[in-house]
Enzyme design. Structure first.
Site, mmCIF file in Angstrom:
data_model
loop_
_atom_site.group_PDB
_atom_site.id
_atom_site.type_symbol
_atom_site.label_atom_id
_atom_site.label_comp_id
_atom_site.label_asym_id
_atom_site.label_seq_id
_atom_site.Cartn_x
_atom_site.Cartn_y
_atom_site.Cartn_z
ATOM 1 N N CYS A 92 0.834 -1.203 0.000
ATOM 2 C CA CYS A 92 0.000 0.000 0.000
ATOM 3 C C CYS A 92 0.868 1.252 0.000
ATOM 4 O O CYS A 92 1.793 1.370 0.820
ATOM 5 C CB CYS A 92 -0.917 0.011 1.222
ATOM 6 S SG CYS A 92 -1.978 1.467 1.324
ATOM 7 N N CYS A 399 -12.275 -11.694 20.341
ATOM 8 C CA CYS A 399 -11.437 -10.796 19.541
ATOM 9 C C CYS A 399 -10.371 -10.139 20.400
ATOM 10 O O CYS A 399 -9.706 -9.205 19.948
ATOM 11 C CB CYS A 399 -12.298 -9.727 18.860
ATOM 12 S SG CYS A 399 -13.210 -8.688 20.017
#
Length: 444
Positions: A92, A399
């Site tokens: 990126c 999570c």
């Protein structure tokens, strides 16, 4: 990853007050140590302990020490003198500035090992050693189906993207290899179209999700638009072929255009998506979690409770095998699940009012998938229920390894055996990791 149903929307980002710059520290050369929980390496040297982003263990790097951080100082990476064999080229162009990713410079296999190590370390801090922790199940980038971006309308146009690392400044993201191609392709179109309907000097959030019906967008505005503004937004939804465009003003959601009702499918059952409802970040990640949950319940006979059920990510696939009772404090999500007619539902705040031993007694197994804070109260209730012949199997989805380890300690102390843990990485290039764990009744 589940979000707390009672969480408040964050305020529009504000520029941090400038600090007076002192004299810059002299660069130092250090050998990078272990990768810390945030994705920065820890390095020790003449300047003391340093936390260095974008470096990898074993590398020799030149850094500039900066502000105090914890028991050391933050540092800026100036150059890599001797790179690690695990270093790769970041895909990126925004990496290093955008705060969305921390590990694009790390080979995927090394990242998977590190994320497994995060889970092992969290368990170890709670005295849970000799636990079977499987290799990480990794979800590739380019699959993220939901994202919350920040927008800022300037005189010259629209800045749309993610916050810079440790800053309220917004990176104007032109490309994002994390997102699904459909959402990534929407970014330049939104950047081009939104300035016509947003006032200069305003800012807010933009949430977008990819559903079975297409893009579902929610635009956070500082003030309600007038009739002409609403008509312009409705026309924008038509131009961009959005399934739905919602506005959020002062914490209230209002539909502007519903061209196709957004739906998601779990276990072959379509569920209408309430505004702002939680979805797993990627379809591939959801599939991995579901596969592990179903495997953990293999051989279980009898009814199952799905706690923190949300829209029914696990409840609906489980309903093909079991009688399921699905419980969550998120009323709109539970209502959407109830409308399918496939499971029994209950709206209940499991933080303040967990299912007690008597509530849990009828169930052969329990699945729970809490927000990052974990399920402290519900884990304690499960441990108590076990003594009263409660559920023989518990499958936990988490999570946050730290809060999971705390809850796992409670379950183990209550009489469960932690059979195995499988890390799941659906947040590529970040420091986040999820997991699925299977507990069974001791001596059952």
């Amino acid at each position: 990853m589940r979000q707390p149903h009672r969480a408040k929307r964050r305020a529009a980002p504000r520029r941090a007050a400038p600090r007076k710059a002192g004299p810059a520290a002299a660069p130092v050369t250090v050998t990078a140590g272990a990768l810390g929980a945030r994705g920065d390496v820890v390095a020790e040297g003449a300047a003391g302990r340093l936390y260095v982003p974008f470096a990898l263990p074993g590398e020799i790097v030149e850094v500039r020490p900066g502000a105090p951080r914890g028991d050391g100082r933050a540092a800026d990476l100036l150059r890599v003198i001797e790179p690690s064999p695990e270093r790769v080229a970041p895909p990126c162009p925004h990496f290093g500035t955008c705060g969305g990713c921390a590990l694009q410079h790390m080979a995927p296999a090394a990242e998977a090992v590190w994320k497994r190590d995060l889970v092992v370390a969290a368990l170890g801090r709670r005295g849970l050693t000799d636990i079977t922790v499987a290799p990480t199940v990794s979800v590739p980038p380019g699959t993220r189906r939901r994202a919350t971006l920040t927008w800022r309308r300037t005189r010259s146009g629209l800045v749309l993207g993610f916050n810079e690392r440790q800053s309220h400044q917004v990176v104007d993201v032109q490309a994002c290899p994390v997102l699904r191609p459909e959402l990534a392709a929407l970014l330049p179109r939104l950047r081009e179209a939104l300035p016509a309907v947003l006032a200069a000097g305003t800012s807010g959030d933009l949430q977008m999700q990819w559903t079975d019906s297409g893009a579902d967008v929610r635009l956070d505005l500082p003030a309600a638009p007038d009739l002409a503004g609403r008509e312009a937004l409705a026309a924008l939804a038509e131009t961009l072929d959005l399934a739905r465009l919602m506005l959020r003003v002062d914490g209230q959601d209002e539909p502007v255009a519903i061209r196709r009702p957004p739906v998601v499918t779990f276990g072959g059952v379509a569920v209408a998506l309430p505004p702002g409802a939680f979805l797993q970040p990627s379809q591939a990640g959801e599939d991995a979690l579901r596969t592990l949950v179903l495997a953990g319940l293999e051989g279980v006979e009898g009814p199952v409770a799905d706690l923190f059920c949300g829209l029914g990510t696990f409840a609906l696939p489980l309903a093909a095998r079991h009688a399921v009772t699905a419980v969550d404090g998120d009323g709109p999500a539970v209502a959407a699940l109830a409308a399918t007619g496939k499971v029994r539902t209950l709206v209940r705040d499991l933080f303040s009012d967990p299912l007690a031993a008597g509530d849990l007694a009828p169930f052969a197994a329990v699945v729970f998938d809490p927000p990052r804070a974990g399920a402290r109260e519900q884990a304690a209730a499960l441990a108590t229920a076990l003594a009263a012949d409660g559920p023989g199997v518990v499958v936990a989805v988490s999570c946050a390894p730290a809060s999971f380890a705390r809850d796992a300690r409670t379950l183990v102390d209550g009489g469960y055996v932690l059979e195995r843990v499988t890390p799941v990485d659906q947040f590529a290039w970040s420091a986040h990791v999820e997991l699925v764990a299977v507990f069974r009744r001791r001596f059952s």
